[in-house]
Motif scaffolding. Structure first.
Motif, short mmCIF file in Angstrom:
data_model
loop_
_atom_site.label_atom_id
_atom_site.label_comp_id
_atom_site.label_asym_id
_atom_site.label_seq_id
_atom_site.Cartn_x
_atom_site.Cartn_y
_atom_site.Cartn_z
N SER A 1 -16.64 -38.67 -17.34
CA SER A 1 -15.67 -37.53 -17.65
C SER A 1 -15.72 -37.23 -19.18
N ILE A 2 -15.72 -36.37 -19.93
CA ILE A 2 -15.64 -35.91 -21.40
C ILE A 2 -15.20 -34.66 -21.63
N CYS A 3 -14.50 -34.45 -22.86
CA CYS A 3 -13.81 -33.48 -23.23
C CYS A 3 -15.11 -32.71 -24.17
N LYS A 4 -14.88 -31.38 -24.21
CA LYS A 4 -16.03 -30.53 -24.91
C LYS A 4 -16.35 -31.02 -26.26
N SER A 5 -15.16 -31.38 -27.15
CA SER A 5 -15.31 -31.91 -28.53
C SER A 5 -16.07 -33.27 -28.57
N CYS A 6 -15.62 -34.10 -27.51
CA CYS A 6 -16.44 -35.55 -27.48
C CYS A 6 -18.08 -35.38 -27.33
N HIS A 7 -18.12 -34.37 -26.33
CA HIS A 7 -19.72 -34.03 -25.73
C HIS A 7 -20.24 -33.50 -26.79
N ASP A 8 -19.93 -32.41 -27.55
CA ASP A 8 -20.59 -31.81 -28.85
C ASP A 8 -20.73 -33.02 -29.77
N ASN A 9 -19.74 -33.87 -30.07
CA ASN A 9 -20.18 -34.96 -30.96
C ASN A 9 -21.24 -35.98 -30.62
#
Length: 51
Positions: free
Chosen positions: A40-48
């Protein structure tokens, strides 16, 4: 299923997770990876991660 397992928390920063990230991909049957390969990941970390 992955989000629920991780209690809707990003495994990288602890924020609310809204997405699932593949740590690995299956060579065949993409989309049928074992749950242990997903986090599971937040959008910010996934984008990074994909920048």
């Amino acid at each position: 299923m992955v989000l629920k397992r991780d209690n809707w928390r990003c495994v990288y920063c602890g924020a609310r997770a809204t997405q699932v990230h593949h740590k690995r991909y299956a060579r065949k049957n993409i989309g049928k990876e074992p749950i242990k390969w997903l986090v599971s990941i937040c959008k910010s970390c996934h984008d990074n991660l994909h920048a």
